[in-house]
Structures are given as C-alpha cells and as structure tokens.
Design an enzyme around this catalytic site. Structure first.
Site, PDB file in Angstrom:
ATOM      1  CD1 TRP A   1      41.880  35.642  37.151  1.00 55.81           C
ATOM      2  CD2 TRP A   1      42.598  36.974  35.559  1.00 55.81           C
ATOM      3  NE1 TRP A   1      41.150  35.623  36.248  1.00 55.81           N
ATOM      4  CE2 TRP A   1      41.344  36.256  35.177  1.00 55.81           C
ATOM      5  CE3 TRP A   1      43.437  37.735  34.413  1.00 55.81           C
ATOM      6  CZ2 TRP A   1      40.643  36.569  33.837  1.00 55.81           C
ATOM      7  CZ3 TRP A   1      42.518  38.013  33.263  1.00 55.81           C
ATOM      8  CH2 TRP A   1      41.225  37.437  33.109  1.00 55.81           C
ATOM      9  CG  ASN A   2      41.128  41.850  36.140  1.00 60.03           C
ATOM     10  OD1 ASN A   2      41.156  41.532  37.547  1.00 60.03           O
ATOM     11  ND2 ASN A   2      39.907  42.573  35.757  1.00 60.03           N
TER      12      ASN A   2
ATOM     13  N   PRO B   1      45.039  36.020  46.838  1.00 58.68           N
ATOM     14  CG  PRO B   1      47.599  36.026  46.381  1.00 58.68           C
ATOM     15  CD  PRO B   1      46.209  36.026  47.410  1.00 58.68           C
TER      16      PRO B   1
ATOM     17  N   GLY C   1      35.500  39.486  41.148  1.00 59.33           N
ATOM     18  CA  GLY C   1      35.681  38.514  40.351  1.00 59.33           C
ATOM     19  C   GLY C   1      34.179  38.475  39.381  1.00 59.33           C
TER      20      GLY C   1
ATOM     21  CD  GLU D   1      33.475  46.895  43.733  1.00 56.99           C
ATOM     22  OE1 GLU D   1      33.124  47.272  44.808  1.00 56.99           O
ATOM     23  OE2 GLU D   1      33.215  47.133  42.513  1.00 56.99           O
ATOM     24  CG  LEU D   2      30.142  40.787  41.538  1.00 60.86           C
ATOM     25  CD1 LEU D   2      28.705  40.370  41.672  1.00 60.86           C
ATOM     26  CD2 LEU D   2      30.869  39.771  41.938  1.00 60.86           C
TER      27      LEU D   2
ATOM     28  CB  CYS E   1      35.679  44.792  35.878  1.00 60.80           C
ATOM     29  SG  CYS E   1      36.282  45.970  36.975  1.00 60.80           S
TER      30      CYS E   1
ATOM     31  CD  GLU F   1      32.648  40.473  32.248  1.00 69.54           C
ATOM     32  OE1 GLU F   1      32.504  39.765  32.935  1.00 69.54           O
ATOM     33  OE2 GLU F   1      33.032  41.667  32.761  1.00 69.54           O
TER      34      GLU F   1
HETATM   35  P1  NAD Z   1      36.207  33.991  38.489  1.00 75.92           P
HETATM   36  O1  NAD Z   1      34.907  34.237  39.421  1.00 75.92           O
HETATM   37  O2  NAD Z   1      36.105  32.678  38.004  1.00 75.92           O
HETATM   38  O3  NAD Z   1      37.403  34.047  39.429  1.00 75.92           O
HETATM   39  C1  NAD Z   1      37.883  35.443  40.050  1.00 75.92           C
HETATM   40  C2  NAD Z   1      38.628  34.878  41.129  1.00 75.92           C
HETATM   41  O4  NAD Z   1      37.677  34.409  42.248  1.00 75.92           O
HETATM   42  C3  NAD Z   1      39.908  34.004  40.895  1.00 75.92           C
HETATM   43  O5  NAD Z   1      40.896  34.332  41.488  1.00 75.92           O
HETATM   44  C4  NAD Z   1      39.220  32.828  41.421  1.00 75.92           C
HETATM   45  O6  NAD Z   1      39.897  31.893  42.059  1.00 75.92           O
HETATM   46  C5  NAD Z   1      38.420  33.315  42.723  1.00 75.92           C
HETATM   47  N1  NAD Z   1      37.250  32.259  42.969  1.00 75.92           N
HETATM   48  C6  NAD Z   1      36.322  31.250  42.226  1.00 75.92           C
HETATM   49  N2  NAD Z   1      35.655  30.560  42.732  1.00 75.92           N
HETATM   50  C7  NAD Z   1      35.790  30.966  44.291  1.00 75.92           C
HETATM   51  C8  NAD Z   1      34.913  30.627  45.540  1.00 75.92           C
HETATM   52  N3  NAD Z   1      34.248  29.614  45.391  1.00 75.92           N
HETATM   53  N4  NAD Z   1      35.466  31.346  46.508  1.00 75.92           N
HETATM   54  C9  NAD Z   1      36.513  32.272  46.500  1.00 75.92           C
HETATM   55  N5  NAD Z   1      37.016  32.584  45.417  1.00 75.92           N
HETATM   56  C10 NAD Z   1      36.821  31.746  44.274  1.00 75.92           C
HETATM   57  O7  NAD Z   1      36.281  35.210  37.415  1.00 75.92           O
HETATM   58  P2  NAD Z   1      37.315  35.206  36.509  1.00 75.92           P
HETATM   59  O8  NAD Z   1      36.674  34.770  34.889  1.00 75.92           O
HETATM   60  O9  NAD Z   1      38.636  34.495  36.654  1.00 75.92           O
HETATM   61  O10 NAD Z   1      37.658  36.835  36.326  1.00 75.92           O
HETATM   62  C11 NAD Z   1      36.821  37.596  35.363  1.00 75.92           C
HETATM   63  C12 NAD Z   1      35.596  38.013  35.839  1.00 75.92           C
HETATM   64  O11 NAD Z   1      35.949  38.850  37.064  1.00 75.92           O
HETATM   65  C13 NAD Z   1      34.884  38.903  34.926  1.00 75.92           C
HETATM   66  O12 NAD Z   1      33.445  38.831  35.082  1.00 75.92           O
HETATM   67  C14 NAD Z   1      35.164  40.493  35.487  1.00 75.92           C
HETATM   68  O13 NAD Z   1      34.206  41.333  35.011  1.00 75.92           O
HETATM   69  C15 NAD Z   1      35.126  40.016  37.048  1.00 75.92           C
HETATM   70  N6  NAD Z   1      36.179  41.167  37.425  1.00 75.92           N
HETATM   71  C16 NAD Z   1      35.159  42.376  38.307  1.00 75.92           C
HETATM   72  C17 NAD Z   1      36.364  43.470  38.716  1.00 75.92           C
HETATM   73  C18 NAD Z   1      35.444  44.639  39.345  1.00 75.92           C
HETATM   74  O14 NAD Z   1      36.146  45.297  40.242  1.00 75.92           O
HETATM   75  N7  NAD Z   1      33.918  44.686  39.153  1.00 75.92           N
HETATM   76  C19 NAD Z   1      37.503  43.352  38.660  1.00 75.92           C
HETATM   77  C20 NAD Z   1      38.030  42.498  37.905  1.00 75.92           C
HETATM   78  C21 NAD Z   1      37.315  41.391  37.356  1.00 75.92           C
END
Ligand code: NAD
Length: 540
Positions: A180-181, A205, A255, A277-278, A311, A409
């Site tokens: 979502w970010n 999404p 995520g 990409e985490l 991120c 983080e």
């Molecule tokens: P999150 O992992 O909880 O969720 C991220 C996305 O993944 C959400 O849209 C969620 O619905 C989905 N998701 C959750 N469980 C899932 C599953 N089992 N299968 C498929 N999809 C699933 O993370 P968050 O807290 O919402 O987002 C922030 C994190 O994402 C931070 O750690 C950030 O660094 C990371 N992030 C990384 C990048 C990158 O490019 N490296 C970019 C953006 C965000």
C-alpha cells in the site's frame, strides 16, 4: 489509536508547523460513480466486501468487492487464454503499448495523484514520485525489451561444428502482490516488464490502495493492452495469498520480510520462482568532507518521503564527528520547517501515515526509545489535530541496542542520529544489520564515496542522494541482500526473471561421438588434443 492527544513539548524541541487540516476535496476522479466504476474492473464479488477509508481524514472511500476461489479461477482462466495470443505478438508490438502508457500517465497525472493521495495520505510531491517511476520504467522497458529478450548466440560445444543460442519464453501467468505504500509504482512498474515479456499478470493490490491499481488497469487498456491479459483480484493476503501462489507460474512480492519468507516457502514447494522485495533498516553516512548543507537537505528527502513508509528510506544516520554539530543544527532546522498535510496540492512537505497500525508502531518505537533514555531533537508526537494518523517527522539521538528502533524497521518518519569518529566505524555500524536494501554516502570526493559504497552490504548505494539516484537508474538492477529480499527489479534482471530460458544447440557436419570405425580410445585421444587446443587458442 494510541496517541490521540497532542502532548505539550519541552521548550528545546522545535515546533513542527501544521499545514491546513486536510480536507481532501476530491476532484471527479473520486466521485462515487467513478470509484464504483473502478472497483468493478476487479475480478471480484465472491466474498464479502471490505470498506476502505482515506487515511488523512478518516472519510469512507469505497466498499471493495473481494475475490473468492471462483473469482480466482476465472481470473486465471481468462489470463491463461489471453496470454497465448499476447505472447505470439512481436516484442516491439507489446512494448509499444507501454510507450503509450508512458504518455498517457504523464498526461493524466493530476487524476492519479488525487487517487494515490486519497488512498495513502501522502503528500502530492511523494505521489508524483510514483508517476515518475512508472513513466521511467515504461520508457526503459519499452525501448530495451526487444534487445533484452531476443535470442542470444552462444559459443557451441565444438567450434564451427556446434552452434548454440539462448531463447527466452514467458513464464505464463505472473502474480504480482503489491503493498500500500507506493501503490502505483509497485503494482504497475513490476507488472509492465512481465507483460512486455509476453506473460499475463494477475495483480493483487492491497485493498487500501486498490483504486490506484484499478485506475492504472483502465489506463493500460486505453493504451492498447488487450482485455484479460492483466487481471486484478482483491483480497487480504491471509485470505487469498496461498490460493494465488497455488495458481501462479511466478510470484513477484513486495512487502515485509516475515510475509516474504512465507511466500518463498510456498513457491519452493511448487518449484516456481519468486522475486521478493522486502524490508530495510537503511543507513546514511555523512563523511567528514561532505557538503553539510546538501547532506542535511538530502536527509529530509531520504528520511521522510511518504512519511518514511518507503522501503528505501533512511532510518539510521551516521555522521562524522567533525561535521556532526553543523549537520544536526541544519537537519533539525530543516525538519522543523516541514509543513504537514495531505491536501490535493503541492503545498505540504509530508503527509499522513496510512494505517492506525503504522501510527501505533511509530509511536511505540519512539516511546520505547524515549523511556530508555534517547533524546528527541525534533518531532516525537502524533498530530491528531491534523488527521487521525499524522505523526511528526522525528529525529532522535542516544539510541542504543536495547531500544526497539535500533535494529527493527520502523517504516515511519523516524530517524536515529549517531556520531562516528571514522569512515571505518561508519561502515562497520552501517553494516551491523540483518537487512541490506539501500544505503547512502555523502562526500565531496565521489571516488572515496564509491570506495565506501563497495564496502557497504546493500543492494543499492546512493552517493550524495538518499534513494532516488539508484532507484531512478532503472537500467541497473534494484533489490536487497540478506533479509531485504531475493531477486531484482529494474534492468535486465527485472524482465528476464519473468522468462524461462531455453538453450537450442545445433550440431553440424560431424557428431560429438567417434566417427564410423573410430575406437572410443582414439576418440578420447582426439578430444583430448582438441580440448588442449581450445584452451591454448582462448576459446570460451
Ligand atoms: P505485509 O507483509 O504485512 O503486507 C504487505 C502486503 O502483502 C499487503 O498488501 C498484504 O495484504 C500482503 N500479504 C500479507 N500476507 C500475505 C500472504 N500470505 N500472501 C500474499 N500476500 C500477503 O507488510 P506491511 O507491513 O503491510 O508493509 C510494510 C513492509 O513492506 C515493510 O517491511 C517494508 O519495508 C516492506 N516494503 C518493501 C518494499 C521493497 O521494495 N523492498 C516496498 C514496500 C514495502
């Protein structure tokens, strides 16, 4: 919500200015009929709907239909059928769709900026970064794809007698799970190379920012993308994540590290590839020869873009003792001058956090640090007077390993400042993390900057910039090491990961075997002579 009140502040912490309380008077892009029209583009309707709200005001946005098992089956069936025809088109024809998308997105940007801001709560300048990101990726891949994907000749087993070539085939149906970010950048810029490579894409999404992806989906059709090649499904990760991976030929996920691990495990069981990409805990180093004014200015962009929900954002600043005092004074002054707000114009410098849980995490990290002895130099409190999830840009010193934000983080507008006495100490501290996504080095000597960069354990290092230099250089790969991920976006890797590579070798004139009447022993001797000759002649 945890921090509902605006706490009075000690005299030493500068006041952060409030912009206007955000009103988000939407343009036509967000009128109910338009919003419902976008929502209908998703292959969804088989599960109870989910309501989303504008983070900056709390106002209700849309009841989003959700995808059930049947919807997923439908989306994949349609995608697979459409992919067969799409893959038959020449790469240049597929790429041309995205060259048109480039033009359309720049032309229609005011509408999508409204949608992104409303769904995320970010400032308009940060929403624009997403528009620029899609345009840059669309330009690069629409120009570079034909060359990257074309068959490549390779040296054969026996010179002149064997020819070999490497041929790329699309994987089939690629699943893109985006957070979502950065909803436009991370859903569209990852889908477009997959599509140009001849795949169909099923995007999932985040619900909170689904309208942004659906808006881009509509624009891609206007640019000429055939119906059904790109499917959008909706659902919470925990509800449909596993079902998506069960149907995918490749998974692209952005995520958190914890979720990424689960996805990698499921992908491994199916023996399909994935790109992850985490998270990050990114360090910025200000060396003793840095232009301090530029570094203090760049640190604002590096730390507070999208309220730190990026991120690539910097959460640790290592500043050489020789310039520490001047840097702190300038940086804290810059932070105090930031205007908070998320109105649909360019008059705010930093917007809101997107979720209550982000506000809780940010508040908890700052309160934990404060309780254990850290000093707040700027910010440090929620701003419910501006909107439910606003939090001030925050600078801390005296952060120690016992504090949660030392290693974890925060993913918010919070940065810890550390004084270091040498380049080596800065590098050692910067590398003291399980993450390795992005880093930044500030120096007037760019050769020195490169030397330092090569000693940093990070997928990207920006010299005299926070993240935009490496991120925007899309011909070069982008991604993390360690707990920050697997695989890369951008560059050759960013499109080739969506393909299977096939080697086609042709043997001419003579077989790779003894000639008629030749004994195996003579064949072995002949081959030994040939192998020696190939080495001497420098054959690869
Ligand atoms: P999150 O992992 O909880 O969720 C991220 C996305 O993944 C959400 O849209 C969620 O619905 C989905 N998701 C959750 N469980 C899932 C599953 N089992 N299968 C498929 N999809 C699933 O993370 P968050 O807290 O919402 O987002 C922030 C994190 O994402 C931070 O750690 C950030 O660094 C990371 N992030 C990384 C990048 C990158 O490019 N490296 C970019 C953006 C965000």
């Amino acid at each position: 919500m945890t921090s509902a009140s605006v706490r009075p502040r000690p005299a030493a912490i500068p006041e952060i200015k409030a912009g206007r309380r955000t009103a988000l008077r939407p343009g036509w892009a967000l009128l109910p009929e338009r919003v419902d029209g976008l929502a209908r583009r998703a292959t969804a309707g088989g599960a109870p709907s989910v309501s989303t709200h504008a983070p900056a005001t709390g106002a209700r946005l849309v009841d989003l239909p959700q995808s059930g098992e049947r919807d997923l089956d439908t989306a994949f069936e349609r995608a697979r059928a459409a992919q067969c025809e799409w893959a038959k088109r020449p790469v240049k024809e597929r790429a041309a769709v995205f060259a048109r998308l480039h033009d359309l997105i720049l032309r229609e940007q005011s509408e999508i900026l409204d949608v992104i801001q409303t769904e995320t709560g970010k400032a308009r300048s940060h929403a624009f970064e997403e528009v620029a990101d899609v345009a840059i990726n669309a330009r690069y891949y629409s120009r570079a794809a034909a060359d990257l994907l074309k068959p490549k000749g390779r040296p054969g087993a026996l010179p002149l007698l064997t020819t070999a070539s490497e041929v790329r085939h699309p994987k089939g149906v690629v699943v893109v799970v985006s957070p979502w970010n950065y909803p436009l950048a991370l859903s569209v810029s990852d889908a477009l190379p997959a599509l140009i490579a001849g795949n169909a894409v099923v995007s999932r999404p985040d619900n909170q920012t689904a309208l942004t992806t659906l808006w881009a989906h509509e624009l891609a059709e206007e640019a000429g993308l055939p119906k059904d090649v790109w499917q959008v499904v909706l659902g919470r990760g925990k509800d449909i994540g596993a079902a998506l991976i069960a149907r995918a030929d490749f998974v692209d996920y952005t995520g958190s590290t914890a979720t990424g691990r689960g996805i990698a495990t499921q992908a491994a069981q199916r023996l399909i590839g994935c790109s992850l990409e985490l998270g990050g805990k990114n360090p910025m180093i200000v060396l003793d020869d840095a232009d301090v004014a530029k570094a203090a200015d760049g640190a604002i962009r590096a730390c507070f873009s999208s309220a730190g929900q990026l991120c690539e954002s910097m959460e640790r600043l290592y500043v050489h003792a020789d310039v520490y005092g001047e840097f702190v004074e300038r940086f804290v002054g810059n932070v105090a001058a930031l205007r908070l707000g998320a109105d649909l114009d360019f008059d705010s410098d930093m917007g809101s956090l997107t979720f209550e849980r982000q506000l809780e995490l940010v508040s908890a990290h700052v309160e934990d640090a404060r309780a254990k002895g850290a000093t707040v130099l700027a910010g440090g409190r929620a701003r419910p007077d501006l909107g439910p999830y606003f939090y001030e840009p925050t600078v801390l010193t005296g952060v120690t390993p016992e504090m949660d934000l030392y290693r974890e983080e925060t993913f918010g507008p919070v940065v810890a400042l550390y004084r270091v006495s040498s380049e080596d100490e800065a590098i050692a501290q910067a590398n003291d993390t399980r993450y390795g996504l992005n880093a930044s080095v500030w120096t007037c000597d760019t050769k020195r900057g490169r030397r330092v960069a090569e000693r940093l354990r990070a997928g990207a290092v920006n010299i005299n910039e926070g993240y935009a230099a490496a991120w925007g250089s899309v011909a070069a790969p982008s991604g993390g090491v360690g707990d920050s991920g697997l695989g890369r976006r951008h560059g050759a890797e960013g499109i080739l990961k969506y393909t299977d590579v096939q080697t086609i070798a042709t043997q001419r004139l003579l077989p790779i075997a003894p000639l008629p009447g030749m004994s195996e022993q003579t064949w072995a001797r002949t081959m030994t002579v040939a192998l020696w000759a190939m080495r001497r002649l420098g054959v690869k």
